[in-house]
Motif scaffolding. Structure first.
Motif, PDB file in Angstrom:
ATOM      1  N   PHE A 244      -6.143  -3.412  12.656  1.00 28.79           N
ATOM      2  CA  PHE A 244      -5.742  -3.668  11.278  1.00 28.79           C
ATOM      3  C   PHE A 244      -4.267  -3.336  11.067  1.00 28.79           C
ATOM      4  CE2 PHE A 244     -10.372  -2.675  10.729  1.00 28.79           C
ATOM      5  CZ  PHE A 244     -10.751  -3.967  10.381  1.00 28.79           C
ATOM      6  N   VAL A 245      -3.788  -2.328  11.815  1.00 30.18           N
ATOM      7  CA  VAL A 245      -2.365  -1.983  11.737  1.00 30.18           C
ATOM      8  C   VAL A 245      -1.516  -3.157  12.203  1.00 30.18           C
ATOM      9  CG1 VAL A 245      -0.549  -0.453  12.600  1.00 30.18           C
ATOM     10  CG2 VAL A 245      -2.813   0.486  12.016  1.00 30.18           C
ATOM     11  N   THR A 246      -1.909  -3.753  13.303  1.00 31.50           N
ATOM     12  CA  THR A 246      -1.164  -4.904  13.823  1.00 31.50           C
ATOM     13  C   THR A 246      -1.176  -6.051  12.813  1.00 31.50           C
ATOM     14  OG1 THR A 246      -1.872  -4.269  16.044  1.00 31.50           O
ATOM     15  CG2 THR A 246      -0.883  -6.439  15.801  1.00 31.50           C
ATOM     16  N   GLY A 247      -2.299  -6.254  12.157  1.00 30.55           N
ATOM     17  CA  GLY A 247      -2.379  -7.305  11.150  1.00 30.55           C
ATOM     18  C   GLY A 247      -1.414  -7.070  10.007  1.00 30.55           C
ATOM     19  N   ARG A 248      -1.291  -5.810   9.557  1.00 30.67           N
ATOM     20  CA  ARG A 248      -0.365  -5.492   8.470  1.00 30.67           C
ATOM     21  C   ARG A 248       1.091  -5.691   8.928  1.00 30.67           C
ATOM     22  NH1 ARG A 248      -2.089  -2.628   3.760  1.00 30.67           N
ATOM     23  NH2 ARG A 248      -4.211  -3.318   3.377  1.00 30.67           N
TER      24      ARG A 248
ATOM     25  N   LEU B  14       0.479   3.874   8.978  1.00 30.08           N
ATOM     26  CA  LEU B  14      -0.770   3.103   8.936  1.00 30.08           C
ATOM     27  C   LEU B  14      -1.784   3.623   9.948  1.00 30.08           C
ATOM     28  CD1 LEU B  14       0.385  -0.624   8.591  1.00 30.08           C
ATOM     29  CD2 LEU B  14      -0.790   0.751   6.877  1.00 30.08           C
ATOM     30  N   GLN B  15      -1.307   4.094  11.094  1.00 25.76           N
ATOM     31  CA  GLN B  15      -2.226   4.545  12.139  1.00 25.76           C
ATOM     32  C   GLN B  15      -2.995   5.797  11.732  1.00 25.76           C
ATOM     33  OE1 GLN B  15       0.754   4.328  15.393  1.00 25.76           O
ATOM     34  NE2 GLN B  15      -0.748   3.098  16.500  1.00 25.76           N
ATOM     35  N   THR B  16      -2.550   6.471  10.692  1.00 23.53           N
ATOM     36  CA  THR B  16      -3.308   7.613  10.185  1.00 23.53           C
ATOM     37  C   THR B  16      -4.401   7.167   9.222  1.00 23.53           C
ATOM     38  OG1 THR B  16      -1.872   8.006   8.249  1.00 23.53           O
ATOM     39  CG2 THR B  16      -1.214   9.020  10.344  1.00 23.53           C
TER      40      THR B  16
ATOM     41  N   GLU C 197       8.499   0.627  12.424  1.00 22.53           N
ATOM     42  CA  GLU C 197       7.936   1.689  13.261  1.00 22.53           C
ATOM     43  C   GLU C 197       7.398   2.826  12.399  1.00 22.53           C
ATOM     44  OE1 GLU C 197      10.737   1.100  17.241  1.00 22.53           O
ATOM     45  OE2 GLU C 197      11.307   2.559  15.703  1.00 22.53           O
ATOM     46  N   ASP C 198       8.150   3.214  11.369  1.00 21.45           N
ATOM     47  CA  ASP C 198       7.674   4.263  10.459  1.00 21.45           C
ATOM     48  C   ASP C 198       6.409   3.809   9.733  1.00 21.45           C
ATOM     49  OD1 ASP C 198       9.813   5.841  11.182  1.00 21.45           O
ATOM     50  OD2 ASP C 198      11.012   5.363   9.407  1.00 21.45           O
ATOM     51  N   TYR C 199       6.415   2.564   9.300  1.00 18.32           N
ATOM     52  CA  TYR C 199       5.264   1.992   8.598  1.00 18.32           C
ATOM     53  C   TYR C 199       4.035   1.993   9.499  1.00 18.32           C
ATOM     54  CZ  TYR C 199       2.532  -1.628   6.125  1.00 18.32           C
ATOM     55  OH  TYR C 199       1.558  -2.338   5.480  1.00 18.32           O
ATOM     56  N   ALA C 200       4.220   1.577  10.756  1.00 21.52           N
ATOM     57  CA  ALA C 200       3.102   1.541  11.701  1.00 21.52           C
ATOM     58  C   ALA C 200       2.544   2.934  11.943  1.00 21.52           C
ATOM     59  CB  ALA C 200       3.557   0.915  13.015  1.00 21.52           C
ATOM     60  N   ALA C 201       3.419   3.925  12.071  1.00 23.86           N
ATOM     61  CA  ALA C 201       2.963   5.298  12.295  1.00 23.86           C
ATOM     62  C   ALA C 201       2.141   5.791  11.117  1.00 23.86           C
ATOM     63  CB  ALA C 201       4.163   6.206  12.536  1.00 23.86           C
TER      64      ALA C 201
ATOM     65  N   ASP D 237       0.845  -1.193   0.000  1.00 24.55           N
ATOM     66  CA  ASP D 237       0.000   0.000   0.000  1.00 24.55           C
ATOM     67  C   ASP D 237       0.882   1.244   0.000  1.00 24.55           C
ATOM     68  OD1 ASP D 237       1.070  -0.128   2.526  1.00 24.55           O
ATOM     69  OD2 ASP D 237      -0.835  -0.484   3.542  1.00 24.55           O
ATOM     70  N   ALA D 238       0.269   2.413   0.086  1.00 24.65           N
ATOM     71  CA  ALA D 238       1.037   3.658   0.036  1.00 24.65           C
ATOM     72  C   ALA D 238       2.070   3.759   1.156  1.00 24.65           C
ATOM     73  CB  ALA D 238       0.089   4.857   0.054  1.00 24.65           C
ATOM     74  N   PRO D 239       1.723   3.416   2.409  1.00 25.27           N
ATOM     75  CA  PRO D 239       2.750   3.501   3.456  1.00 25.27           C
ATOM     76  C   PRO D 239       3.961   2.604   3.219  1.00 25.27           C
ATOM     77  CG  PRO D 239       0.574   3.481   4.453  1.00 25.27           C
ATOM     78  CD  PRO D 239       0.381   3.186   2.990  1.00 25.27           C
ATOM     79  N   ILE D 240       3.740   1.396   2.694  1.00 31.96           N
ATOM     80  CA  ILE D 240       4.907   0.538   2.478  1.00 31.96           C
ATOM     81  C   ILE D 240       5.678   0.987   1.231  1.00 31.96           C
ATOM     82  CG2 ILE D 240       4.210  -1.422   1.001  1.00 31.96           C
ATOM     83  CD1 ILE D 240       5.282  -3.190   3.369  1.00 31.96           C
ATOM     84  N   ARG D 241       4.998   1.554   0.236  1.00 25.85           N
ATOM     85  CA  ARG D 241       5.727   2.138  -0.882  1.00 25.85           C
ATOM     86  C   ARG D 241       6.614   3.280  -0.389  1.00 25.85           C
ATOM     87  NH1 ARG D 241       0.648   1.563  -3.509  1.00 25.85           N
ATOM     88  NH2 ARG D 241       0.153   3.783  -3.331  1.00 25.85           N
ATOM     89  N   GLU D 242       6.063   4.092   0.496  1.00 24.56           N
ATOM     90  CA  GLU D 242       6.817   5.208   1.060  1.00 24.56           C
ATOM     91  C   GLU D 242       8.026   4.696   1.832  1.00 24.56           C
ATOM     92  OE1 GLU D 242       7.056   9.322   1.288  1.00 24.56           O
ATOM     93  OE2 GLU D 242       5.413   8.213   0.379  1.00 24.56           O
ATOM     94  N   THR D 243       7.813   3.674   2.632  1.00 26.63           N
ATOM     95  CA  THR D 243       8.886   3.138   3.468  1.00 26.63           C
ATOM     96  C   THR D 243       9.985   2.507   2.636  1.00 26.63           C
ATOM     97  OG1 THR D 243       7.299   2.715   5.265  1.00 26.63           O
ATOM     98  CG2 THR D 243       9.387   1.526   5.348  1.00 26.63           C
ATOM     99  N   LEU D 244       9.614   1.635   1.707  1.00 30.45           N
ATOM    100  CA  LEU D 244      10.614   0.907   0.931  1.00 30.45           C
ATOM    101  C   LEU D 244      11.336   1.812  -0.065  1.00 30.45           C
ATOM    102  CD1 LEU D 244       8.809  -2.492   0.222  1.00 30.45           C
ATOM    103  CD2 LEU D 244      10.521  -1.975   1.960  1.00 30.45           C
ATOM    104  N   SER D 245      10.629   2.742  -0.691  1.00 31.88           N
ATOM    105  CA  SER D 245      11.297   3.629  -1.643  1.00 31.88           C
ATOM    106  C   SER D 245      12.309   4.517  -0.932  1.00 31.88           C
ATOM    107  CB  SER D 245      10.281   4.471  -2.412  1.00 31.88           C
ATOM    108  OG  SER D 245       9.567   5.352  -1.556  1.00 31.88           O
ATOM    109  N   GLY D 246      12.060   4.801   0.351  1.00 31.32           N
ATOM    110  CA  GLY D 246      12.999   5.602   1.122  1.00 31.32           C
ATOM    111  C   GLY D 246      14.310   4.884   1.406  1.00 31.32           C
ATOM    112  N   VAL D 247      14.304   3.565   1.354  1.00 30.38           N
ATOM    113  CA  VAL D 247      15.526   2.782   1.593  1.00 30.38           C
ATOM    114  C   VAL D 247      16.512   2.982   0.451  1.00 30.38           C
ATOM    115  CG1 VAL D 247      16.452   0.436   1.852  1.00 30.38           C
ATOM    116  CG2 VAL D 247      14.331   1.079   3.011  1.00 30.38           C
TER     117      VAL D 247
END
Length: 321
Positions: free
Chosen positions: A272-276, A264-266, A258-262, A13-23
């Protein structure tokens, strides 16, 4: 020699795209599919799947994001392709590869590979509806019942005006079971004039090079391999330069979670965040021994804060404070 982050419904999803592209190391990415049926979807649906539309269809790190559509009605697919561009899309991708039973039962995704003529009609309708300077691309498998339809479907899409084609190196029936049949991608690539991008079973740097050798493709798309090893694209880019990149450490991976969880919480309720997070952690077991050690405890946790404490309580994630 681009590396593209694959669309994975329910995960990338968008949060994981954001997280991984930042690597680093990822050149492009694609959204989860937006399901097109009989009615016109409102803009909020596009923004839900692709909030990057608010940022010139790029992640915060500048990685371009294509908008992916899935459906079987050529007219409606064309209208939604045009709508995506009106909202800011810089590339429209069509999903002909999803193997999910529910999607296929409703005549979407890989089941369309039984009908190359319909694939042609869908792609041609989107191409006609979308401005000429916006690339229309597609993703498919090697076939539905077997691996025999890759060439016919690839030719149909090329004739419809598709600018490039990603091929997952399995049929629907193959699912995700190893091996990947990269040599079948090569046969399709050799018969087409458009760029063909290889996808499937790239978990390591060595497998990246092997895939390129067997498929003959210069570009690859990686899904599960990047979820399991978030720095895989960065390692591949280093290997292209003849260098060795230092592998990501577990504390660095926890910081990403941690960044991904933050993020997702928005967007989601905590349960559902915990599930992801669990979904991602399950993949991380492939790339990190620490994740494998933590899994029996973490999989039972239902709340976000205890989950994050479990993952990184002592800086290594091996003890719970």
């Amino acid at each position: 020699m681009h590396i593209i982050l694959a669309p994975m419904e329910g995960l990338v999803d968008a949060p994981i795209r954001e997280t991984l592209s930042g690597v680093g190391g990822i050149d492009r990415s694609v959204t989860e599919f937006i399901r097109v049926t009989h009615g016109m979807l409102p803009p909020r649906i596009f923004y839900k799947y692709a909030p990057e539309l608010h940022n010139q269809c790029r992640t915060a790190s500048g990685t371009p994001v294509a908008i992916q559509l899935l459906g079987s009605d050529p007219g409606m697919m064309g209208l939604h392709g045009a709508r995506a561009v009106e909202l800011g899309a810089r590339q429209v991708d069509i999903n002909f590869g999803c193997p999910a039973k529910t999607v296929n039962r409703h005549k979407g995704g890989c089941v369309l590979m039984r009908e190359p003529e319909l694939m042609h009609a869908i792609a041609a309708a989107v191409r006609e509806a979308v401005p000429a300077h916006i690339p229309v691309t597609a993703k498919m498998r090697l076939g539905y019942d077997d691996r025999s339809m890759g060439l016919a479907c690839g030719q149909a899409l090329q004739e419809a005006g598709v600018a490039e084609l990603v091929i997952h190196a399995r049929s629907k029936v193959d699912g995700y079971k190893p091996p990947a049949y990269w040599e079948h991608i090569a046969r399709v690539r050799e018969a087409l004039s458009i760029p063909v991008i290889a996808n499937g079973e790239i978990w390591t740097v060595d497998q990246y090079w092997r895939c390129r050798e067997v498929s003959g493709c210069n570009e690859v798309m990686i899904g599960r391999g990047l979820i399991a090893r978030p720095d895989l694209a960065r390692q591949i880019k280093a290997s292209q330069r003849g260098e060795n990149a230092t592998p990501m450490t577990w504390p660095e991976a926890v910081a990403l979670i941690e960044d991904y969880a933050a993020a997702l919480q928005t967007r989601l309720e905590d349960r559902f965040v915990t599930g992801r997070i669990k979904q991602w952690l399950n993949y991380l077991r492939i790339g990190f021994t620490e994740a494998e050690q933590l899994w029996p405890r973490a999989r039972k946790i239902r709340e976000v804060a205890p989950m994050l404490a479990c993952l990184g309580a002592d800086g290594r994630g091996l003890k719970v404070a």
